[in-house]
Design an enzyme around this catalytic site. Sequence first.
Site, short mmCIF file in Angstrom:
data_model
loop_
_atom_site.label_atom_id
_atom_site.label_comp_id
_atom_site.label_asym_id
_atom_site.label_seq_id
_atom_site.Cartn_x
_atom_site.Cartn_y
_atom_site.Cartn_z
CE1 TYR A 97 -77.24 -35.11 51.32
CE2 TYR A 97 -78.40 -36.73 50.19
CZ TYR A 97 -77.59 -36.43 51.30
OH TYR A 97 -76.71 -37.16 51.95
CD GLU A 182 -74.03 -35.05 52.45
OE1 GLU A 182 -74.71 -35.91 53.00
OE2 GLU A 182 -73.21 -34.24 53.01
#
Lengths: 368, 284
Positions: A97, A182
């Site tokens: 991530y 993101e």
Amino acid sequence: MNLYEYLGKDIFRKNGIPVPDGYLVEKKEDVRKYEKPVVVKSQILLGGRGKSGGIKFVKSEADLKPAVDSLLGSEVRGLKVTRLLVEEMIDIRKEMYVSFSLNRTERKPMLMATVEGGVEIESLPHDKIFLRLIDPLMGYSDYIAKEAVKFMQLEPAIAAQFRSLLAKLYEIFNKYDCELVEINPLVITGEGKLIAADAKVVMDSDSLFRHREFNVIDPEKTPLELEANGRGYSFVELQGDIGVIANGAGLTMATLDALTLHKGKPRNFLDLGGTDSVDIVIDAFDLVLKANPKTILVNIFGGVTKCDTVANGIVEAKKKYGIKQPIVVRLSGIHEEEGREILKKNGVDAFSDMMSAIETAVKREGGN
Amino acid sequence: MKNYVDENTKVIVQGITGHQGKFHSGEMLKFGTKVVAGVSPGKSSEKVNGVQIFDTVADTMHLNPTASMISVPAPYVKDAAFEAIDAGIELIYVLTEHVPFHDTMDILYEASRKGITLLGPNGPGITRPGKCKIGIMPNHIFKDGDVAVASRSGTLTYEIVGALTKAGFGQSTVIGLGGDPVVGLTFIDVLKVFNDDPNTRKIVLVGEIGGINEEMAADYIRKNVKKKVVAYIAGRSAPPGKRMGHAGAIIEKGSGTAESKIKAFNAAGVHVADFPADIPGLLG
């Protein structure tokens, strides 16, 4: 403004961040010949697409068309699917991530990265996440990536790719005026390559004057909200039946709060703004009436917006639209007496204090 | 810490020939503010409300301005603010709404690098009754006194100041911080000033949903502020994920709720009013 995955990936591709090969399907004819296993992904702006059946894995030619047919036009998490992204299936060795976002409290960009990707970042314990504020005076520099790489204990071949990707991601964050960029998951493939399997890009709506290429209609807004925004009003639809017109965002919120504390149910948030014009008042009534309220409450604290102007707008709107619902008005501030006089002459009750108007509107809502 | 403005503050207005600039510079003059110049490129032979216009901020510096009100369209705010920062203006107040927050961050950090104060964007300005008003607050609501008010909104501030004046509570300073997610002065900044200000005996904070600045202010009050503080929080009935008029008024991923702010204030001994009209009663 939240961008669809395919638009986010377009930005990534243009700016040198690796993404899977893929294409957009808006109608069945857009489907290309099957060559290798693909993933068919519904383009909606809600998470949890996989769990809700919005993503299909296709491993044979025979399965491709049925997968597209079943998703295109279907509803996933209550949203109609009008676009699909068909992408090559990637060989996932590990999911990580990474994101840059605005930290409102510190008023600085913030980097978050973790080797535990593919899940909601909020669900992870803090000590698993590399979290780093970026000093805007110095900006981003490679040493920050080196710190991240060390924390994440990435092997050298992956670390090199990660550092390059991070610099590009920060560039995107600034260049596209983002609130958030993101990548979740950021995938390490079986061949040891980093690739962005998803893309979440949230742009600042106030920056769109310099990003005209992103003329995307915000799918999170209702048709009436979009219409009201188009006409220059801050407007939010709610579930109740008292239509609300007030001036200033804070006072409008306070009006909704006061109604709710008195067990009233507001139908909408509408901020008139600070302009002194009869037409703006009339137009506001047009919008609120479209929401079919049982009662309409107007709460004005006059300054730049004069109370008599608002009163004239109310009287004209009442005539123009033949309003049958009770209208409860509170006028305070500049020209308040003149305003209340105008309303009284035209059979509209006007109060000088907010609480009396709130209580009356709630009573009217309950029948009368 | 010193208050941001007083009777000696000399103000310029960048964008004085616009609708807002014209109207509000007139109102500021009526209030008694020393508006010493306007800035509007290409109009330097003109006057607005008797105030001389100059092409650039640099051209006004011989008049020793200390504050600038910026009222230009959002795409031009960053340049206007940089111009004021470079010229050495001490307090920069941005009235404009819809400034991209990346621009605000750039302005904020250039300003802080040079020790310059940024107020706003997207707020109503600052008023000290009897001394100075910079911004758009209505002149008639104020009364000189010892209550300081800081707020994230405009009209709601007037509502509360109006109620204070009506109840006999005058104000020492009223300051609107702005409704954007990124703004210059914060609650903690102004609390430091109010705490040190001998003219301020009581403090009113008007917050709203979004961010955690109220929670941080509550923590600061608990540790540092002895003066009486009361608060109001707008947006307790707001649905999550919706921007309620202000770009900064949004509950995101469970953060920024009114409930959390009210709880934090209560824990710091700050009474939170249910309705704006209850504030004078809580001060009494």
